[in-house]
Design a protein around this motif. Sequence first.
Motif, mmCIF file in Angstrom:
data_model
loop_
_atom_site.group_PDB
_atom_site.id
_atom_site.type_symbol
_atom_site.label_atom_id
_atom_site.label_comp_id
_atom_site.label_asym_id
_atom_site.label_seq_id
_atom_site.Cartn_x
_atom_site.Cartn_y
_atom_site.Cartn_z
ATOM 1 N N SER A 281 18.238 -7.094 17.330
ATOM 2 C CA SER A 281 18.488 -8.254 16.338
ATOM 3 C C SER A 281 20.095 -8.816 17.030
ATOM 4 C CB SER A 281 18.473 -8.312 15.207
ATOM 5 O OG SER A 281 19.479 -7.155 14.221
ATOM 6 N N SER A 287 25.589 -12.689 16.263
ATOM 7 C CA SER A 287 24.248 -12.459 15.322
ATOM 8 C C SER A 287 24.763 -12.779 14.120
ATOM 9 C CB SER A 287 23.353 -11.080 15.923
ATOM 10 O OG SER A 287 23.069 -11.225 17.106
ATOM 11 N N ASP A 487 12.660 -7.023 15.427
ATOM 12 C CA ASP A 487 13.978 -8.433 15.659
ATOM 13 C C ASP A 487 13.848 -9.198 14.728
ATOM 14 O OD1 ASP A 487 15.921 -9.834 16.660
ATOM 15 O OD2 ASP A 487 14.194 -9.798 18.508
ATOM 16 N N GLU A 491 16.270 -11.228 11.842
ATOM 17 C CA GLU A 491 17.156 -11.929 12.629
ATOM 18 C C GLU A 491 17.264 -13.466 10.883
ATOM 19 O OE1 GLU A 491 16.732 -13.758 16.157
ATOM 20 O OE2 GLU A 491 16.891 -11.800 17.284
#
Length: 503
Positions: A281, A287, A487, A491
């Motif tokens: 992630s 990110s 993941d 996210e």
Amino acid sequence: MAAKFSLQAAEDFLSFVNASPTPFHAVKSAKERLEKAGFKQIKERDSWAPTIQPGGKYYLTRNGSSIVAFAIGKQWKAGNPIGMIGAHTDSPCLRIKPVSKRQSDGFLQVACETYGGGLWHTWFDRDLSIAGRAMVRTKDGKIEQRLVKVERPILRIPTLAIHLDRQENFQFNKETQLFPIAGLVQAELNRQGKTEESKDDDKKDSTFEPLATPYQRHHSYIVEIIAEEAGADPNDVLDFEIVLYDTQKSVIGGLNNELIFSPRLDNLMMSYCSVEGLIKSLSSSSSLDKDSTIRLIALFDHEEIGSQTAQGADSNLLPAVIRRLSVLPGSESSNSDKSYDKIEADTATAYEQTLSTSFLISADMAHSVHPNYPAKYEAQHRPEMNKGTVIKVNANARYATNSPGVVLLQEAARRAKPASSGLSKQGVPLQLFVVRNDSSCGSTIGPMLSAAMGARTLDLGNPQLSMHSIRETGGAHDVEHAVNLFDSFFENFEELEKNIVVD
């Protein structure tokens, strides 16, 4: 011709589990992966004020057998939500007793305790070795922990020949018959250059010791092997926590390489998927740029024996970490020194605010339907391998799952990257499981953590067979399913948390 699917995730998991025969090694394996991904180690005993900040990635350990890792969104503010995944690092095993030296009828034996609820009959006639940690005195007089993993098989628990006891059902006494042999007395005397008559002629050290030394409590060669693996002199090994493990490696199996045959699937598979899901992630350099949450994983020791230890899920480990994180000022805070000793008035309830908006996935392996025992499963809840991670539900709260959690996880699965197995062209599949009304039900760290923290919680796990056996069976493609699911959870958690509100 059958389609070719990538087994990269499954093969990477094999390297993780093969390197991790104990919780200490599992934490070491997790640390190595986290550090490679840019996580920095912090310690509970230190002040975090000068160190942690939005945009950073950190991890800490307790007892060397539990680990918590987290990444802080750059838009974080005190009291914001934390997306969490919890798993455990321990599995049922045999642990060497504090005084293990035994011999009988010419055999050297090693006395062991049972740890957890293992299928102990599966430990007979396996090629066993030892692993764990040793406490070692260094040259400067300090005491440090060193990990031990002996690769070669040195122990075995032999069954009795069928000619001597024709049991219809294999039964045994765990104290007197679940008892490893380590070799022959005569062979050890020959190694030491002694005879049966002179074996007790060693001069005893006159130095006072409150406890008998490891040499006195265990077979000397066992101590020497542990010392060699620890890179220490045998006399500097002060104590150790050593368990037995099966030396047979984890492998990909099945006609089409669709299965995993392995020890400790429960629960190193979910521990691995938690670590890799968090790292994945964060694969983009941006990110955390717009994220106002914290992404966190916690891998606990001692789940198999109830979690009521300092490093178990029923301890203060996770609540203590969350309390310290909940009051972390945002990057734009006017509190220039970011000291936790100078909490602003509006952060006095930050801990409670964070818990009320956070979400915990309790990740512990689930039961696959068993083709030889189909009657043991509820008619419409029969999880299959390689068909996705299993959401576990129990009306009596043995699992912490409820409807809001199911909705949130389902949306995360919908948005997840499809696995290379090709089972789904969009997202990753999920399954549901409940036990029969006439069956007992196991439990997880989910209920205890949800009760302690008041955070929304859901229980899930990948399906497997032979849970708590020395060799278990899982689906090779489910590794990637869970990694991609986790993941996506990290996210998308910030957006999903805001849209699924139940007060």
